[in-house]
Design a protein around this motif. Sequence first.
Motif, PDB file in Angstrom:
ATOM      1  N   PRO A 219     -35.512  22.239 -16.926  1.00 50.13           N
ATOM      2  CA  PRO A 219     -34.031  21.931 -17.318  1.00 50.13           C
ATOM      3  C   PRO A 219     -33.490  20.720 -17.789  1.00 50.13           C
ATOM      4  O   PRO A 219     -32.528  20.555 -18.512  1.00 50.13           O
ATOM      5  CB  PRO A 219     -33.445  22.494 -16.140  1.00 50.13           C
ATOM      6  CG  PRO A 219     -34.083  22.716 -14.996  1.00 50.13           C
ATOM      7  CD  PRO A 219     -35.670  22.758 -15.713  1.00 50.13           C
ATOM      8  N   LEU A 220     -34.136  19.581 -17.186  1.00 48.30           N
ATOM      9  CA  LEU A 220     -33.746  18.233 -17.414  1.00 48.30           C
ATOM     10  C   LEU A 220     -34.158  17.972 -18.806  1.00 48.30           C
ATOM     11  O   LEU A 220     -33.527  17.357 -19.670  1.00 48.30           O
ATOM     12  CB  LEU A 220     -34.445  17.256 -16.390  1.00 48.30           C
ATOM     13  CG  LEU A 220     -34.002  15.836 -16.560  1.00 48.30           C
ATOM     14  CD1 LEU A 220     -32.474  15.639 -16.417  1.00 48.30           C
ATOM     15  CD2 LEU A 220     -34.689  14.911 -15.630  1.00 48.30           C
ATOM     16  N   LEU A 221     -35.446  18.209 -18.984  1.00 44.80           N
ATOM     17  CA  LEU A 221     -35.979  18.115 -20.497  1.00 44.80           C
ATOM     18  C   LEU A 221     -34.942  18.904 -21.638  1.00 44.80           C
ATOM     19  O   LEU A 221     -34.974  18.485 -22.832  1.00 44.80           O
ATOM     20  CB  LEU A 221     -37.573  18.614 -20.638  1.00 44.80           C
ATOM     21  CG  LEU A 221     -38.103  18.315 -21.916  1.00 44.80           C
ATOM     22  CD1 LEU A 221     -38.148  16.758 -22.085  1.00 44.80           C
ATOM     23  CD2 LEU A 221     -39.557  19.027 -21.804  1.00 44.80           C
ATOM     24  N   ALA A 222     -34.852  20.022 -21.468  1.00 44.29           N
ATOM     25  CA  ALA A 222     -33.771  20.881 -22.201  1.00 44.29           C
ATOM     26  C   ALA A 222     -32.715  20.249 -22.300  1.00 44.29           C
ATOM     27  O   ALA A 222     -32.070  20.250 -23.553  1.00 44.29           O
ATOM     28  CB  ALA A 222     -33.871  22.276 -21.618  1.00 44.29           C
ATOM     29  N   LEU A 223     -32.081  19.792 -21.204  1.00 43.29           N
ATOM     30  CA  LEU A 223     -30.805  19.115 -21.502  1.00 43.29           C
ATOM     31  C   LEU A 223     -30.776  17.722 -22.443  1.00 43.29           C
ATOM     32  O   LEU A 223     -29.786  17.583 -23.212  1.00 43.29           O
ATOM     33  CB  LEU A 223     -30.232  18.976 -20.116  1.00 43.29           C
ATOM     34  CG  LEU A 223     -29.469  19.865 -19.518  1.00 43.29           C
ATOM     35  CD1 LEU A 223     -29.011  19.545 -18.005  1.00 43.29           C
ATOM     36  CD2 LEU A 223     -28.270  20.565 -20.211  1.00 43.29           C
ATOM     37  N   ARG A 224     -31.746  16.983 -22.049  1.00 40.83           N
ATOM     38  CA  ARG A 224     -31.872  15.867 -22.974  1.00 40.83           C
ATOM     39  C   ARG A 224     -32.116  16.185 -24.327  1.00 40.83           C
ATOM     40  O   ARG A 224     -31.636  15.344 -25.159  1.00 40.83           O
ATOM     41  CB  ARG A 224     -33.170  14.953 -22.232  1.00 40.83           C
ATOM     42  CG  ARG A 224     -32.817  14.383 -20.992  1.00 40.83           C
ATOM     43  CD  ARG A 224     -34.103  13.430 -20.301  1.00 40.83           C
ATOM     44  NE  ARG A 224     -33.805  12.814 -19.293  1.00 40.83           N
ATOM     45  CZ  ARG A 224     -34.463  12.566 -18.368  1.00 40.83           C
ATOM     46  NH1 ARG A 224     -35.973  12.765 -18.566  1.00 40.83           N
ATOM     47  NH2 ARG A 224     -34.123  11.617 -17.284  1.00 40.83           N
ATOM     48  N   SER A 225     -33.193  16.992 -24.516  1.00 44.05           N
ATOM     49  CA  SER A 225     -33.358  17.352 -25.935  1.00 44.05           C
ATOM     50  C   SER A 225     -32.028  17.910 -26.633  1.00 44.05           C
ATOM     51  O   SER A 225     -31.760  17.548 -27.968  1.00 44.05           O
ATOM     52  CB  SER A 225     -34.292  18.438 -26.038  1.00 44.05           C
ATOM     53  OG  SER A 225     -34.260  19.601 -25.406  1.00 44.05           O
ATOM     54  N   THR A 226     -31.230  18.674 -26.024  1.00 39.83           N
ATOM     55  CA  THR A 226     -29.982  19.130 -26.512  1.00 39.83           C
ATOM     56  C   THR A 226     -29.162  17.993 -26.832  1.00 39.83           C
ATOM     57  O   THR A 226     -28.426  18.116 -27.826  1.00 39.83           O
ATOM     58  CB  THR A 226     -29.284  20.167 -25.662  1.00 39.83           C
ATOM     59  OG1 THR A 226     -30.258  21.055 -25.285  1.00 39.83           O
ATOM     60  CG2 THR A 226     -27.896  20.506 -25.874  1.00 39.83           C
TER      61      THR A 226
END
Length: 80
Positions: A41-48
């Motif tokens: 989820p952290l990687l997903a939020l950063r990429s978003t």
Amino acid sequence: MSEGPDGRLTVSVGRREFEQLHREWADYIAANNAGSSPVDPLLALRSTGRVLRSLDRLLASMDRPEDTKDPSAAGAEHRE
């Protein structure tokens, strides 16, 4: 903006901004399509966030000739 042969509107944007958005989108897809492994989820939020920042830069680079014709009219249309 100009009109294309099929009646669709076309705009001009910065090449660098477009390429950056393309790269960030590819990274986003890679981060969120992990296949069988769970999505971080952290990687997903950063990429978003990176995609949204790149999109913001792309929109800021948009060439809109109508904005240069009458600066007072352009300011009147864009109010926050």
